[in-house]
Design a protein around this motif. Structure first.
Motif, short mmCIF file in Angstrom:
data_model
loop_
_atom_site.label_atom_id
_atom_site.label_comp_id
_atom_site.label_asym_id
_atom_site.label_seq_id
_atom_site.Cartn_x
_atom_site.Cartn_y
_atom_site.Cartn_z
N UNK A 167 1.10 -0.66 0.11
CA UNK A 167 -0.07 0.04 0.19
C UNK A 167 0.32 0.65 -0.13
N UNK A 168 2.27 1.11 0.67
CA UNK A 168 2.70 2.67 0.48
C UNK A 168 4.43 2.44 -0.73
N UNK A 169 3.90 1.41 -1.63
CA UNK A 169 4.74 1.37 -2.55
C UNK A 169 4.10 2.32 -3.78
N UNK A 170 5.11 2.38 -4.94
CA UNK A 170 4.91 3.11 -6.13
C UNK A 170 4.28 2.09 -7.01
N UNK A 171 2.63 2.82 -7.73
CA UNK A 171 2.05 1.97 -8.89
C UNK A 171 3.15 2.60 -10.06
N UNK A 172 2.72 1.45 -11.41
CA UNK A 172 2.57 2.36 -12.90
C UNK A 172 1.60 2.82 -12.73
N UNK A 173 1.52 3.99 -13.98
CA UNK A 173 0.26 3.80 -14.71
C UNK A 173 0.25 4.61 -15.70
N UNK A 174 -0.22 4.43 -16.72
CA UNK A 174 -0.09 4.74 -18.39
C UNK A 174 -1.31 4.53 -18.56
N UNK A 175 -1.58 6.28 -18.55
CA UNK A 175 -2.31 6.75 -19.94
C UNK A 175 -2.57 7.21 -20.91
N UNK A 176 -3.55 6.78 -21.79
CA UNK A 176 -3.61 6.24 -23.24
C UNK A 176 -5.06 7.30 -23.45
N UNK A 177 -4.85 7.50 -24.81
CA UNK A 177 -5.40 8.33 -25.31
C UNK A 177 -5.43 7.33 -27.16
N UNK A 178 -6.81 7.56 -27.73
CA UNK A 178 -7.30 6.43 -29.09
C UNK A 178 -6.80 7.41 -29.84
N UNK A 179 -5.84 6.88 -30.87
CA UNK A 179 -5.70 7.59 -32.01
C UNK A 179 -6.34 7.57 -32.93
N UNK A 180 -7.21 8.46 -33.23
CA UNK A 180 -8.26 8.79 -34.48
C UNK A 180 -8.53 7.94 -35.57
N UNK A 181 -9.04 7.63 -36.26
CA UNK A 181 -9.28 6.87 -37.21
C UNK A 181 -8.94 6.72 -38.18
#
Length: 245
Positions: free
Chosen positions: A90-104
């Motif tokens: 609970x006190x350790x860092x997590x890894x977060x990967x945010x993403x936007x979909x590339x338009x078609x």
């Protein structure tokens, strides 16, 4: 309409959505299939996800606003997904990967990121188990919703689900007050992946007796050889004794 105005218009809800098919509906969640698509991603580490949302979002929004190669503006899309890889405690860092979909219209040739803070992910076909929840989200709400969804999935006897990592998905701009849509996604292996894993396990089980048999044959052969060698030595020793007499 300029790219900036199109971006603002997109932020108010006129956006291209990530396509998906509802494969099955359960009592408390649904199974969806997302086709393979390219996503623009940025990554950060920390203890709280909500503290990292703004800087990650800003990085990606700058990318679609023209901070790319060749400096073109592309539309906002929905949802904004964040892949969560929890830390060991609970006190350790997590890894977060945010993403936007590339338009078609840019899927075949996405604008190149300006630096290594952004990368283009070729996300494969994704089968997810998910359900919606409303309101503004916090770390506590995310954990609560993820736990509740995981319990519902396990209770239903689903197999091949990754509960170690998960996605959060947000569909609305910060200033939308009502009717907000948020989701948790747990990834489920496809039937093909499960079949392949089953075949691998079967092959491993089938190979073990052969290895054991081979290992069993070696000592037997070596043992027979030693016995034969030993008998020869005894015979030779016996003859020596006989000659000595």
């Amino acid at each position: 309409m300029s790219g900036i105005l199109k971006g603002i218009k997109a932020a108010f809800g006129d956006v291209e959505m990530a396509p998906y098919t509802v494969v099955a509906e359960r009592d408390n969640y649904e199974e969806r299939l997302y086709p393979a698509r390219k996503w623009a991603c940025t990554q950060a580490k920390g203890i709280e996800q909500t503290a990292l949302v703004s800087p990650m979002f800003r990085t990606l929004f700058n990318y679609i606003s023209g901070k790319n190669v060749p400096n073109i503006r592309i539309d906002m899309t929905s949802p904004v997904t964040t892949y969560v890889e929890p830390g060991p405690g609970p006190t350790c860092e997590s890894t977060f990967t945010m993403a936007f979909l590339i338009p078609e219209e840019h899927q075949d040739d996405p604008p190149a990121p300006p630096d290594n803070t952004i990368f283009i992910e070729e996300r494969p076909e994704l089968r997810v188990l998910t359900r919606r929840y409303g309101g503004y989200t916090t770390d506590e709400i995310i954990i609560k919703e993820a736990k509740g969804l995981a319990e519902a999935i396990k209770k239903n006897g689903e197999e091949g689900v990754n509960f170690e990592q998960y996605y959060t998905a947000g569909y609305d701009p910060p200033f939308k007050l009502f009717g907000r849509r948020n989701e948790i996604w747990f990834v489920k292996k496809s039937e093909k992946e499960e079949a392949m894993n089953g075949d691998v396990a079967k092959e491993q089980v089938e190979e073990e007796p052969e290895v054991a048999q081979e290992n069993g044959d070696v000592p037997k052969e070596e043992s027979g050889k030693h016995m034969a060698d030993g008998e020869g030595e005894k015979q030779e020793n016996g003859e020596v004794v006989h000659v000595a007499d």
